[in-house]
Motif scaffolding. Structure first.
Motif, PDB file in Angstrom:
ATOM      1  N   UNK A 436       0.839  -1.202   0.000  1.00 17.06           N
ATOM      2  CA  UNK A 436       0.000   0.000   0.000  1.00 17.06           C
ATOM      3  C   UNK A 436       0.872   1.249   0.000  1.00 17.06           C
ATOM      4  N   UNK A 437       0.498   2.222  -0.851  1.00 14.11           N
ATOM      5  CA  UNK A 437       1.217   3.488  -0.894  1.00 14.11           C
ATOM      6  C   UNK A 437       0.747   4.397   0.236  1.00 14.11           C
ATOM      7  N   UNK A 438       1.597   5.348   0.606  1.00 11.32           N
ATOM      8  CA  UNK A 438       1.241   6.282   1.673  1.00 11.32           C
ATOM      9  C   UNK A 438      -0.032   7.039   1.331  1.00 11.32           C
ATOM     10  N   UNK A 439      -0.192   7.433   0.079  1.00 11.53           N
ATOM     11  CA  UNK A 439      -1.389   8.183  -0.306  1.00 11.53           C
ATOM     12  C   UNK A 439      -2.648   7.320  -0.204  1.00 11.53           C
ATOM     13  N   UNK A 440      -2.505   5.988  -0.285  1.00  8.33           N
ATOM     14  CA  UNK A 440      -3.650   5.106  -0.125  1.00  8.33           C
ATOM     15  C   UNK A 440      -3.991   4.885   1.345  1.00  8.33           C
ATOM     16  N   UNK A 441      -3.002   5.067   2.211  1.00 11.10           N
ATOM     17  CA  UNK A 441      -3.243   4.951   3.651  1.00 11.10           C
ATOM     18  C   UNK A 441      -3.973   6.181   4.190  1.00 11.10           C
ATOM     19  N   UNK A 442      -3.740   7.331   3.596  1.00 11.04           N
ATOM     20  CA  UNK A 442      -4.273   8.581   4.142  1.00 11.04           C
ATOM     21  C   UNK A 442      -5.799   8.609   4.253  1.00 11.04           C
ATOM     22  N   UNK A 457       3.700   9.096  10.910  1.00  9.66           N
ATOM     23  CA  UNK A 457       5.007   8.597  11.342  1.00  9.66           C
ATOM     24  C   UNK A 457       4.882   7.110  11.649  1.00  9.66           C
ATOM     25  N   UNK A 458       5.999   6.382  11.511  1.00  8.67           N
ATOM     26  CA  UNK A 458       6.068   4.996  11.941  1.00  8.67           C
ATOM     27  C   UNK A 458       7.228   4.857  12.917  1.00  8.67           C
ATOM     28  N   UNK A 459       7.015   4.046  13.946  1.00  4.47           N
ATOM     29  CA  UNK A 459       8.041   3.853  14.966  1.00  4.47           C
ATOM     30  C   UNK A 459       8.992   2.748  14.526  1.00  4.47           C
ATOM     31  N   UNK A 460      10.244   3.128  14.226  1.00  2.00           N
ATOM     32  CA  UNK A 460      11.292   2.173  13.848  1.00  2.00           C
ATOM     33  C   UNK A 460      12.449   2.295  14.825  1.00  2.00           C
ATOM     34  N   UNK A 468       7.007  10.599   4.368  1.00  2.00           N
ATOM     35  CA  UNK A 468       7.049  11.897   3.688  1.00  2.00           C
ATOM     36  C   UNK A 468       6.829  11.841   2.194  1.00  2.00           C
ATOM     37  N   UNK A 469       6.603  10.648   1.628  1.00  2.00           N
ATOM     38  CA  UNK A 469       6.420  10.552   0.173  1.00  2.00           C
ATOM     39  C   UNK A 469       5.175   9.731  -0.125  1.00  2.00           C
ATOM     40  N   UNK A 470       4.195  10.368  -0.752  1.00  2.00           N
ATOM     41  CA  UNK A 470       2.912   9.710  -1.015  1.00  2.00           C
ATOM     42  C   UNK A 470       3.032   8.512  -1.946  1.00  2.00           C
ATOM     43  N   UNK A 471       4.046   8.501  -2.789  1.00  2.00           N
ATOM     44  CA  UNK A 471       4.141   7.449  -3.808  1.00  2.00           C
ATOM     45  C   UNK A 471       5.038   6.289  -3.389  1.00  2.00           C
ATOM     46  N   UNK A 472       5.501   6.288  -2.145  1.00  2.00           N
ATOM     47  CA  UNK A 472       6.289   5.163  -1.648  1.00  2.00           C
ATOM     48  C   UNK A 472       5.395   4.220  -0.841  1.00  2.00           C
ATOM     49  N   UNK A 473       5.791   2.941  -0.821  1.00  2.00           N
ATOM     50  CA  UNK A 473       4.984   1.929  -0.156  1.00  2.00           C
ATOM     51  C   UNK A 473       5.294   1.902   1.340  1.00  2.00           C
ATOM     52  N   UNK A 474       4.392   1.274   2.108  1.00  2.00           N
ATOM     53  CA  UNK A 474       4.634   1.110   3.542  1.00  2.00           C
ATOM     54  C   UNK A 474       5.863   0.241   3.775  1.00  2.00           C
ATOM     55  N   UNK A 475       6.074  -0.726   2.896  1.00  2.00           N
ATOM     56  CA  UNK A 475       7.234  -1.605   3.008  1.00  2.00           C
ATOM     57  C   UNK A 475       8.536  -0.813   2.941  1.00  2.00           C
ATOM     58  N   UNK A 476       8.552   0.254   2.128  1.00  2.00           N
ATOM     59  CA  UNK A 476       9.754   1.088   1.987  1.00  2.00           C
ATOM     60  C   UNK A 476      10.148   1.700   3.329  1.00  2.00           C
ATOM     61  N   UNK A 477       9.156   2.060   4.140  1.00  2.00           N
ATOM     62  CA  UNK A 477       9.422   2.704   5.430  1.00  2.00           C
ATOM     63  C   UNK A 477       9.579   1.687   6.572  1.00  2.00           C
ATOM     64  N   UNK A 478       9.623   0.410   6.231  1.00  2.00           N
ATOM     65  CA  UNK A 478       9.841  -0.606   7.247  1.00  2.00           C
ATOM     66  C   UNK A 478       8.626  -0.920   8.092  1.00  2.00           C
ATOM     67  N   UNK A 479       7.436  -0.721   7.533  1.00  2.00           N
ATOM     68  CA  UNK A 479       6.214  -1.044   8.264  1.00  2.00           C
ATOM     69  C   UNK A 479       6.047  -2.556   8.290  1.00  2.00           C
ATOM     70  N   UNK A 480       6.100  -3.135   9.486  1.00  2.00           N
ATOM     71  CA  UNK A 480       5.991  -4.579   9.670  1.00  2.00           C
ATOM     72  C   UNK A 480       4.947  -4.863  10.752  1.00  2.00           C
ATOM     73  N   UNK A 481       4.748  -6.150  11.028  1.00  2.00           N
ATOM     74  CA  UNK A 481       3.794  -6.547  12.064  1.00  2.00           C
ATOM     75  C   UNK A 481       4.132  -5.890  13.405  1.00  2.00           C
TER      76      UNK A 481
END
Length: 490
Positions: A436-442, A457-460, A468-481
């Protein structure tokens, strides 16, 4: 504030914060001179319903027996202002006054920098003839006024929550501002019936918004849309329940959010309708069987927050040949079970959709979801359409555990926190696609937060990382379980 008009009948007035519409002008038995009969929005303000001492002077739209009263035409009545007066008050500032507050120099890295050009900018912003967007919301505009031709270049006109009460006022404004393509007249004080017959001139408005207008019927609003040849129409939050069949041959985009609509068939024959938004119509509990040329051009359908409760209704959407974008979030049919199961059951049923609840369906996801759908249909195929087609495409389904494991590997379970200041306002557990892209999460966060302005923000590793980038995926920012995504309200 304008002086008392020569003909106050039908005008909206305000006295010390109490608003109402003038229903009667004339004598009253037992009183001298001319009186105004006013129907108030606050029913505690009135004394009767247009009848005094057994004589009916006027009729009220409301049913409360004490919604009206008679008043004198006094100086404390606020009659509002004209459109041109409102435009001048909002946009024109005297140049000497501006210059008195302009900085002569600006602090730069290497010292003071002379400030040049601010006066020119101020002059340009005060030039009404150059305006293309005219925002006059909540400025008590009741009509056009004189010398309005200076606003002829306006293309977007925002007139919500003003003192407009009739079509004649809107028509005069549009005739004076011929380039308006977006018109918002939501939240005014229109009455039904709005039209008494007759034809109008060649008016043209591409996008028309008349939200928050419970005094109007569907036929009234369609009458406006037809007269201005609207292609996009919004009539939400207006207590609309009845939808008589109408002919709007040009309409392509229709939004009827948060009304009381229970049947969509009256809309099915609009020949060019591409996008239909029915979000929030809780009384809409089912989609009937769609036949022939019904909704023949429909590409986007929003059923979020409606009462859709059966998979048969979803099955019926499968006959729409051009449907590509569907919103079903927060409906009983998809909220009853696991998110991944519900998504598979929708995608498996609808072969043509490319976006579900704001998230694109990739070719890989469609394959996985269709295979999962086959697994879910193994026990009973009576309520599962497309089975022969999908069996031919994918073969016999694999063991459920294998398919479910693969589906779940694409999802992450997170906690979404809404934060205002130092306080956590709410926490919600959600399953999200890693892709999922950031813009789809919003949009999901907007619903949870009830606000549009926030930062994610995500806690890493004990650090809060800005998404900070709508076109990047959650995976890019390290969003995990088990990660926490925080929406900080601004």
């Amino acid at each position: 504030m304008s002086p008392a008009p020569a003909d106050p009948l039908g005008r909206w007035i305000n006295i010390n914060g109490d608003g109402g519409i003038v229903r009667y002008v004339g004598p009253v038995d037992g009183g001298s001179g001319t009186w105004l009969g006013v129907e108030w929005t606050d029913t505690e303000r009135g004394k009767h319903n247009g009848s005094k001492d057994g004589k009916q002077y006027f009729k009220c739209k409301g049913t409360n027996p004490k919604c009206a009263s008679f008043i004198r035409c006094v100086d404390r009545i606020d009659w509002g202002q004209t459109l041109i007066e409102a435009a001048r008050s909002r946009y024109i500032v005297e140049i000497p006054e501006i210059c008195a507050h302009l900085p002569q120099a600006i602090d730069g890295r290497r010292g003071k920098i002379e400030a040049v050009g601010f006066e020119k900018i101020a002059r340009e912003q005060s030039d009404l003839s150059a305006l293309q967007v005219l925002g006059l919301d909540s400025l008590k505009v009741y009509g056009l006024g004189t010398a309005a031709s200076v606003l002829a270049n306006v293309k977007t006109l925002l007139l919500s929550r003003n003192y407009l009460t009739g079509w004649r006022q809107v028509k005069e404004i549009l005739e004076a501002l011929p380039n308006v393509d977006i018109l918002d007249i939501s939240g005014n004080h229109f009455d039904s019936p709005l039209f008494s017959g007759g034809e109008d001139g060649d008016l043209s408005v591409g996008t028309l918004r008349i939200d928050s207008s419970p005094g109007l019927t569907w036929l009234d609003v369609c009458g406006i849309a037809e007269r201005v040849h609207a292609r996009c129409l919004s009539f939400g939050w207006s207590e609309l329940s009845l939808l008589p069949v109408v002919s709007l041959d040009l309409l392509e985009d229709l939004s009827l959010e948060y009304n009381h609509i229970s049947d969509i068939l009256p809309l099915s024959h609009l020949p060019r309708l591409r996008s239909l938004n029915l979000r929030g119509n809780a009384e809409l509990t089912g989609i009937p069987e769609i036949q022939g040329h019904m909704f023949s051009c429909l590409e986007s359908l929003n059923l979020g927050y409606t009462g859709i409760s059966s998979w048969r209704s979803v099955n019926n959407l499968g006959t729409l040949p051009l449907l590509r974008r569907l919103y079903l979030g927060y409906t009983p049919v998809v909220s009853a079970g696991d998110d991944s199961v519900s998504r598979a059951l929708v995608i498996g049923r609808l072969a043509n959709i490319s976006k579900l609840d704001g998230t694109l369906i990739s070719a890989e996801e469609r394959t996985e979801m269709e295979r999962y759908y086959l697994v879910l249909s193994m026990d009973d195929g009576s309520e599962f359409p497309r089975l022969p087609e999908l069996l031919a495409k994918h073969g016999a389904p694999r063991r459920p555990a294998v398919v479910e494991a693969k589906i779940k590997s694409r999802l992450v379970s997170v906690t979404i926190q809404v934060v205002r200041g130092p306080n956590v306002v709410s926490e919600t557990a959600k399953s999200l696609l890693k892709s999922m892209l950031v813009r789809q999460l919003k949009p999901i966060v907007m619903r949870l937060a009830g606000a549009r302005e926030f930062q994610l923000y995500v806690n890493n590793d004990d650090l809060w990382v800005l998404l900070d980038c709508d076109t990047r995926s959650l995976d890019f920012y390290g969003v995990e379980n088990d990660k926490v995504i925080r929406a900080v309200l601004q």
